[in-house]
Design an enzyme around this catalytic site. Structure first.
Site, PDB file in Angstrom:
ATOM      1  N   TYR A  96      29.615 112.653  95.916  1.00 46.45           N
ATOM      2  CA  TYR A  96      28.908 112.488  94.634  1.00 46.45           C
ATOM      3  C   TYR A  96      28.562 111.009  94.547  1.00 46.45           C
ATOM      4  O   TYR A  96      28.998 110.313  93.654  1.00 46.45           O
ATOM      5  CB  TYR A  96      29.883 112.928  93.532  1.00 46.45           C
ATOM      6  CG  TYR A  96      29.358 113.084  92.129  1.00 46.45           C
ATOM      7  CD1 TYR A  96      28.296 113.933  91.831  1.00 46.45           C
ATOM      8  CD2 TYR A  96      29.967 112.402  91.073  1.00 46.45           C
ATOM      9  CE1 TYR A  96      27.858 114.089  90.524  1.00 46.45           C
ATOM     10  CE2 TYR A  96      29.533 112.557  89.767  1.00 46.45           C
ATOM     11  CZ  TYR A  96      28.473 113.405  89.498  1.00 46.45           C
ATOM     12  OH  TYR A  96      28.047 113.563  88.194  1.00 46.45           O
ATOM     13  N   HIS A 131      22.299 109.522  90.166  1.00 51.13           N
ATOM     14  CA  HIS A 131      22.590 110.929  89.848  1.00 51.13           C
ATOM     15  C   HIS A 131      23.823 111.046  88.947  1.00 51.13           C
ATOM     16  O   HIS A 131      23.791 111.742  87.931  1.00 51.13           O
ATOM     17  CB  HIS A 131      22.802 111.721  91.140  1.00 51.13           C
ATOM     18  CG  HIS A 131      23.286 113.126  90.915  1.00 51.13           C
ATOM     19  ND1 HIS A 131      22.492 114.095  90.342  1.00 51.13           N
ATOM     20  CD2 HIS A 131      24.487 113.718  91.160  1.00 51.13           C
ATOM     21  CE1 HIS A 131      23.181 115.235  90.259  1.00 51.13           C
ATOM     22  NE2 HIS A 131      24.391 115.020  90.740  1.00 51.13           N
ATOM     23  N   GLN A 160      28.611 126.330  86.455  1.00 53.10           N
ATOM     24  CA  GLN A 160      29.343 125.074  86.650  1.00 53.10           C
ATOM     25  C   GLN A 160      29.851 124.498  85.324  1.00 53.10           C
ATOM     26  O   GLN A 160      30.995 124.070  85.214  1.00 53.10           O
ATOM     27  CB  GLN A 160      28.400 124.074  87.326  1.00 53.10           C
ATOM     28  CG  GLN A 160      29.013 122.719  87.659  1.00 53.10           C
ATOM     29  CD  GLN A 160      28.002 121.796  88.347  1.00 53.10           C
ATOM     30  OE1 GLN A 160      26.886 122.191  88.634  1.00 53.10           O
ATOM     31  NE2 GLN A 160      28.403 120.568  88.608  1.00 53.10           N
ATOM     32  N   TYR A 164      34.031 124.112  85.298  1.00 51.49           N
ATOM     33  CA  TYR A 164      34.425 122.967  86.117  1.00 51.49           C
ATOM     34  C   TYR A 164      35.583 122.126  85.578  1.00 51.49           C
ATOM     35  O   TYR A 164      36.148 121.323  86.306  1.00 51.49           O
ATOM     36  CB  TYR A 164      33.209 122.086  86.429  1.00 51.49           C
ATOM     37  CG  TYR A 164      32.882 121.007  85.434  1.00 51.49           C
ATOM     38  CD1 TYR A 164      33.181 119.669  85.731  1.00 51.49           C
ATOM     39  CD2 TYR A 164      32.276 121.297  84.216  1.00 51.49           C
ATOM     40  CE1 TYR A 164      32.867 118.658  84.835  1.00 51.49           C
ATOM     41  CE2 TYR A 164      31.969 120.294  83.325  1.00 51.49           C
ATOM     42  CZ  TYR A 164      32.267 118.988  83.631  1.00 51.49           C
ATOM     43  OH  TYR A 164      31.969 117.991  82.745  1.00 51.49           O
TER      44      TYR A 164
END
Ligand code: CA
Length: 428
Positions: free
Chosen positions: A133, A138, A245, A249
């Protein structure tokens, strides 16, 4: 940094904009009509059948044969000296000034196959798949949308390459159709979840590296040695179900939202081929802990990346995102070192995803979640229509290439079409 030998040309006619120049020579597994899967190298519009060269004695490596096999693991496991020898030999055989293949029409007829006439297969057996990640843009975008714009990055993010262990079993080859997943969604905060097809299906524009040399359990890979353990890279579309998700999560991270399809491009571009396109990671501040610093720790690569969407029946695809690998905050060397720092074993063929690669501008975001900003800014498609997420019948195509001084080293593409969800009869 390796330099490019611009005098090196092939006896084959290769278009200047081909991803597969003589400077590239990426490895893949292919099958031609009536043939079993075997190893090849992409060159221009052709595949060079390495098993034929090996059989003919033109590509002999100690400990072989390596190439009349349906996966590249044995060749990769043979070690860097063999990778170098194979690359040098193949480059020489394809060069304009070597007669061995150039002047042997019989050998050419057996060894060269048009890419249009072959089926590509998963190039390696993948013992493990990990997804990082590591794009600051992002992670910031997602943190801004779902948590707190003022504290978009969690405190650990700039201290370590954050990642999770994914499913190797659903790493699939480009061209495989993806059935829209179903699962638990929670559309209303004050009501129980429902079982439903995913309504927020997304792509994630990523690259991934392939581990070329294992460590031993309990023995981390130092950041100075990390590059010795990396064989090459592919493009990765890490398909994601955003609504599944969102509900599942916390507290342990992604689970079913990420386990249905991680789709890779068929050609593994080697680190040897990418060396001339080296650059460095963005400035890392704060300075990372000592085990993440060292020679080569911040080596990155200038690789242009894009995503296109081709709706069912559309005449042309729409480019929805253009970005670059060089925006990645953490390097592949740092990812691999951090992954093994507790003593975790990595194996030949392990696939390590970069995480979604977003750039600094809104047209360089690497997912629909970001491009359409959580479904608030629909993306317009050529020929009409808009998208906030991926719809049934859409084909998503990710492409990538490096280019410098007129020399191009490309990945080709990873392409996948979305099929409608299964018709479950047991939904509420
Ligand atoms: Ca991902």
């Amino acid at each position: 940094m390796s330099t490019i030998d611009k005098n090196l040309t092939s006896f084959l006619d290769i278009a200047a904009d081909s991803d597969f120049s003589i400077h590239n020579l990426p490895y893949g597994i292919f099958s031609a009509k009536d043939g079993s899967p075997r190893a090849g190298v992409a060159i221009g519009e052709h595949v060079l059948d390495l098993s034929v060269l090996e059989e003919a004695g033109a590509l002999t490596l100690d400990g072989g044969p390596y190439f009349n096999q349906d996966k590249l693991n044995a060749f990769i496991d043979s070690g860097r000296d063999k990778w170098t020898k194979a690359r040098e030999t193949i480059q020489q055989l394809l060069s304009a000034d070597c007669a061995t293949l150039r002047d042997d029409q019989d050998l050419q007829a057996k060894a060269l196959v048009k890419q249009a006439d072959v089926t590509m297969h998963l190039p390696v057996r993948v013992p493990g798949y990990t997804d990082f990640y590591s794009s600051e843009e992002h992670a910031t975008n997602v943190g801004t949308m779902f948590r707190d714009p003022a504290n978009a990055l969690l405190p650990n993010w700039k201290e370590m390459p954050v990642g999770y262990n994914g499913r190797a079993s659903t790493v699939i080859i480009s061209g495989t159709e993806v059935v829209r997943p179903s699962g638990q969604l929670k559309p209303k905060a004050d009501e129980r979840p429902i079982f439903s097809p995913c309504k927020r299906l997304d792509f994630e524009l990523e690259t991934a590296f392939i581990v070329g040399k294992p460590n031993q359990i309990g023995r981390p890979i130092s950041v100075d040695n990390a590059w010795e353990h990396i064989f090459g890279m592919v493009l990765l579309n890490d398909w994601s179900a955003r609504d599944i998700q969102k509900w599942e999560y916390v507290p342990l991270g992604p689970f079913n939202a990420k386990t249905f399809a991680s789709e890779v491009s068929p050609w593994i571009v080697t680190m040897d081929a990418l060396m001339p396109f080296q650059t460095t990671c963005p400035t890392q501040d704060p300075q990372p802990l000592a085990y993440l610093r060292g020679e080569g720790a911040e080596v990155s690569f200038d690789i242009n990346l894009s995503t296109e969407i081709l709706p069912e029946g559309a005449d042309e695809a729409t480019v929805v995102c253009e970005t670059n690998f060089k925006y990645m905050y953490w390097s592949m060397a740092q990812q691999l070192t951090h992954h093994t720092i507790t003593g975790c074993l990595v194996e030949v063929g392990d696939l390590m995803g970069s995480g979604t690669i977003s750039g600094p501008t809104p047209d360089s975001f690497g997912s629909m979640l970001e491009l359409a900003w959580n479904a608030t800014k629909p993306v317009e498609l050529k020929g009409g229509g808009t998208r906030t997420f991926i719809e049934d019948g859409d084909t998503v195509i990710i492409k990538g290439y490096a280019e410098k001084d007129g020399v191009r080293v490309g990945f080709g593409e990873v392409s996948g079409k979305v099929l409608p969800a299964l018709d479950f009869n047991f939904s509420e």
